[in-house]
Design an enzyme around this catalytic site. Structure first.
Site, PDB file in Angstrom:
ATOM      1  N   GLU A 223      27.656  -1.912  36.024  1.00 31.44           N
ATOM      2  CA  GLU A 223      27.285  -3.199  35.416  1.00 31.44           C
ATOM      3  C   GLU A 223      27.039  -3.090  33.911  1.00 31.44           C
ATOM      4  O   GLU A 223      26.661  -4.075  33.281  1.00 31.44           O
ATOM      5  CB  GLU A 223      26.051  -3.770  36.134  1.00 31.44           C
ATOM      6  CG  GLU A 223      26.371  -4.179  37.562  1.00 31.44           C
ATOM      7  CD  GLU A 223      25.153  -4.644  38.345  1.00 31.44           C
ATOM      8  OE1 GLU A 223      24.021  -4.405  37.888  1.00 31.44           O
ATOM      9  OE2 GLU A 223      25.345  -5.245  39.421  1.00 31.44           O
TER      10      GLU A 223
ATOM     11  N   LYS B 254      26.647   3.087  34.450  1.00 32.80           N
ATOM     12  CA  LYS B 254      25.373   2.929  35.166  1.00 32.80           C
ATOM     13  C   LYS B 254      25.394   3.673  36.505  1.00 32.80           C
ATOM     14  O   LYS B 254      24.415   4.282  36.905  1.00 32.80           O
ATOM     15  CB  LYS B 254      25.145   1.436  35.403  1.00 32.80           C
ATOM     16  CG  LYS B 254      23.855   1.099  36.079  1.00 32.80           C
ATOM     17  CD  LYS B 254      23.754  -0.412  36.291  1.00 32.80           C
ATOM     18  CE  LYS B 254      22.441  -0.800  36.930  1.00 32.80           C
ATOM     19  NZ  LYS B 254      22.442  -2.208  37.357  1.00 32.80           N
ATOM     20  N   GLN B 255      26.509   3.569  37.209  1.00 30.18           N
ATOM     21  CA  GLN B 255      26.587   4.165  38.552  1.00 30.18           C
ATOM     22  C   GLN B 255      28.057   4.415  38.867  1.00 30.18           C
ATOM     23  O   GLN B 255      28.928   3.901  38.169  1.00 30.18           O
ATOM     24  CB  GLN B 255      25.986   3.222  39.579  1.00 30.18           C
ATOM     25  CG  GLN B 255      26.768   1.936  39.784  1.00 30.18           C
ATOM     26  CD  GLN B 255      25.936   0.830  40.397  1.00 30.18           C
ATOM     27  OE1 GLN B 255      25.267   0.096  39.683  1.00 30.18           O
ATOM     28  NE2 GLN B 255      25.988   0.686  41.703  1.00 30.18           N
TER      29      GLN B 255
END
Ligand code: BGC
Length: 767
Positions: free
Chosen positions: A490, A602-603
């Site tokens: 995100e 972020k991930q």
């Protein structure tokens, strides 16, 4: 990352020793209890003037809080659903020798201890306190929310004067004046409609505004001197929405006065009629059976849970404690019995994310529930989405799609979208893929072929129709493209051709085509029904095929990696270790503008695709992509570490896999992100279990065949975990030399262990 651990290590318990006034809100999250239908933060029973965040929640009881932002944009959600902070039934105000007891105001607090007993499912707190007038008392409270009787919880609150006789007042109450931490327009969420008190029982009837859930909050108290019951009539007070029963007693030193309180909620979520009588009967029965009886019942319920889900790690108590804590919290949040309920990212431990359902369920929790609770629980999770299909179709209509295209929400309570950030609501559409993937995973895992013709295919059709319409054709590329996307990372919004989203769209279309064919061939009656209901046509299916064969996949042939999105390589590609420590986490230190332009992830994003679609890529491709993306990843979503742990295991990067596992499983216990006071990260706990089974256990299912290819972290002497195959439990025991399988039930299972085909016979070990 700096750690803030103040908890003790223990294989079956979470222990806090010593009173940490600055950690009260953190401990309130960490020691939370729940039973799948209700849950509460570990608040003190007595009043506390220090910092505290009181919270008690009932699964599925929510309020649609009208949104403040973005409503002027067409298609924007009207509300954000919030699981409601519900009336407090645990409260017991304590007065000793005319002094109101408050842990924040005692002269001294000694031997303070909290224990969350994971094996038996209760929470214990005890301490000695010295009051202003030098009175010394011992206080112990034991509490649990019953797994066997979902509407009730029990507290035994004991006070023992140590150095003098005490005059003790215990004011046990229920209080409807509660509020969520935030509300958009300061609206009331509850309307209280009636109160009743009879003998030692009291109840408050309430209704949620707008959603009209009925809830009767109750309490029923009994008093004991040492272990002898005292038939004492309380002094009753009713103030606005608070009903209290006060018991006063003179207690000699070294005698103990206890109040046993049965409380909880009877709600319209579980009962067709919500009335005082029902709550009276339920709580009376519980008190008649007694605290110890119910505690025993609780221990037995947890025994059954652990028999099917325990993970045993030898040689590393830190890891052992963490994984059991994760399994415990997942079971407290969702029990798999109710297809109307789901798993909020914070469960019942906090209010962030509103308690709604995210893609987290399918992507991170589904495998855990399937493997430890069996196919019924997993089917309930799938049915949850099936039941929301109409709403998903409405959601996509609001955005201008048609012909039965379904866009499942990013977050929901009732099937309607309620995420309040446009770049996620409209653009983070990969969530649709995870929902289809869970259907595939279920079918592959269970060999239950009936779900797809009965329910699953309709969901796949809706999802594929969405992809078909959302993909557009680029003349320039001569390919289908996805524009205006937010991927799992995100920290990038509104990008074109996010590889992960393009890949999962392609996979969904392909899988749907295969399943349409399968249902047409083998389940003609269902096929006819679905065709009639959805209007599915041959031309449509042909088009899906044409599209999935021609979706653009951004790739860099020099680096030989898939590109997270077009233009990713234009960024200043600096590694995460160049960010000064005092600027981490970046989401708490950098402007959003700076984050969006940075290369930081972020991930797992591209790597999320490598995790899901393991069989589609070679290990060499995985290595190249892992080594390219991992150095840019800040892991500021709790969902990141588990995927990285699994992939590192697949690459035999054992130390990395282990470190990521600790980050995933101890995220809350060690408060890596300095935010545990807001609540626990429940959905990422499912990921920690996957890091055990799919990472270290090397569990994989390809075409319905299970294989295990274990890679034990160097520190561990052994690991064992369980997998439920429709009631038969396979225990996989791994040590440094060998893997042993053990099976319950009466059917053998064929599987592949470290490359060799074997048959595991019931009730026999095979090594
Ligand atoms: C993550 C999402 C996740 C959500 C709820 C966000 O921080 O980026 O992937 O669905 O949290 O857990």
């Amino acid at each position: 990352m700096k750690k803030y651990n103040y908890l003790k290590l223990h294989p079956w318990e979470i222990i806090e020793e010593g009173f940490h006034a600055n950690k009260v809100t953190s401990s309130e999250s960490l020691f939370s209890i729940g039973n799948g239908y209700m849950g509460q933060r570990a608040n003190f029973e007595e009043s506390y003037s220090g910092e505290t965040f009181r919270g008690s929640y009932i699964a599925g009881v929510y309020y649609p809080d009208r949104t403040k932002v973005g409503w002027w944009k067409i298609g924007y959600p009207d509300f954000f659903a919030k699981v409601l902070n519900s009336p407090n039934w645990i409260g017991i105000e304590l007065n000793i020798n005319n002094q109101d007891f408050d842990l924040n105001k005692c002269s001294r607090i000694e031997k303070f201890k909290r224990v969350l007993n994971l094996k038996e499912g209760f929470y214990l707190r005890s301490f000695e306190a010295v009051l202003k007038d030098k009175t010394r008392v011992f206080i112990e409270s034991k509490r649990f929310l019953s797994m066997a009787r979902k509407d009730i919880g029990m507290i035994r609150y004991k006070i023992k004067p140590i150095n003098k006789k005490c005059s003790i007042k215990l004011k046990s109450y229920i209080d409807g004046d509660v509020a969520n931490q935030d509300s958009n327009w300061d609206e009331q969420f509850w309307k209280h409609e009636g109160k009743e008190t009879k003998d030692n029982f009291a109840a408050l009837k309430s209704k949620t505004l707008k959603t009209s859930y009925k809830v009767c909050t109750f309490m029923h108290n009994e008093l004991f001197l040492n272990n002898e019951i005292i038939r004492e009539k309380p002094k009753i007070e009713i103030k606005k929405n608070k009903i209290s029963h006060t018991f006063s007693y003179e207690v000699d030193s070294n005698k103990s006065l206890s109040i046993v309180k049965c409380g909880g909620y009877v709600s319209s979520i579980r009962h067709s009629s919500v009335n005082f009588n029902k709550t009276y009967e339920l709580s009376k029965e519980a008190l008649d059976l007694g605290f110890n009886f119910l505690l025993n019942e609780q221990k037995n319920e947890w025994k059954k849970i652990w028999e099917n889900s325990d993970v045993l790690i030898n040689g590393d108590v830190k890891a052992q404690q963490a994984i059991r804590y994760n399994i415990f919290q997942l079971n407290q949040t969702y029990t798999g019995e109710d297809e109307r309920l789901n798993i909020g990212p914070k469960g019942f431990t906090g209010e962030k994310y509103g308690g709604g359902t995210y893609w987290d369920t399918e992507a991170f929790c589904f495998p855990f529930y399937l493997a430890t609770k069996g196919s019924l629980a997993a089917r309930n999770l799938l049915r949850y989405r099936y039941n929301h299909l109409e709403k998903a179709i409405e959601n996509s209509q609001k955005l201008g799609f048609g012909n039965g295209a379904a866009l499942y929400p990013m977050v929901t309570m009732n099937g309607e979208e309620c995420h309040n950030e446009w770049e996620i609501t409209f653009e983070e559409i990969h969530r649709n893929g995870a929902i289809a993937y869970a259907i595939f995973y279920y079918e592959n895992f269970t060999n239950d072929k009936s779900y797809i013709p009965k329910y699953g295919l309709e969901v796949l059709i809706g999802i594929s129709r969405f992809w078909k319409q959302r993909l557009s054709f680029s003349e320039e590329k001569n390919k289908y493209v996805l524009l205006g996307i937010t991927g799992p990372n995100e920290y990038e919004n509104n990008v074109n051709n996010n590889w992960y989203t393009n890949y999962i769209a392609k996979w969904c279309l392909n899988y749907s085509v295969v399943q349409v064919q399968n249902v047409r061939e083998k389940y003609m009656t269902d096929y006819k029904r679905i065709k009639k209901k959805t209007g599915l046509s041959e031309i449509e299916i042909k088009k899906w095929k044409e599209i999935y064969q021609n979706i653009y996949m951004p790739y860099d042939s020099k680096k030989q990696v898939y590109l997270q999105q077009e233009g990713f390589l234009d960024k200043e590609l600096k590694f995460v270790d160049e960010i000064p420590m005092n600027e981490r986490p970046i989401n708490q230190n950098w402007s959003w503008d700076k984050i969006l332009r940075s290369p930081y992830i972020k991930q797992a994003d591209v790597l999320q695709g490598f995790y899901f679609f393991e069989d589609d890529f070679t290990r060499e491709e995985l290595r190249r992509n892992f080594e390219f993306y991992e150095p840019f990843t800040v892991h500021e979503s709790s969902l990141s570490a588990c995927v990285h742990s699994i992939l590192a295991s697949r690459l035999y990067k054992k130390q990395k896999a282990y470190q990521f596992f600790l980050n995933a499983s101890r995220l809350d216990l060690d408060d890596y992100n300095k935010e545990v006071m807001e609540g626990l990260h429940i959905t990422s706990m499912g990921g920690a279990w996957m890091a055990i089974s799919k990472g270290f256990g090397g569990m994989k299912i390809s075409n319905g065949v299970f294989s295990f290819n274990p890679k034990l972290p160097p520190k561990w002497t052994s690991l064992s975990f369980k997998v439920n195959f429709d009631g038969s439990i396979l225990t996989v025991m791994i040590n440094k030399k060998e893997t042993t399988f053990e099976l319950t039930g009466d059917r053998p299972i064929n599987l592949i262990s470290s490359g060799k085909k074997i048959t595991v016979q019931p009730k026999k070990h095979i090594t």
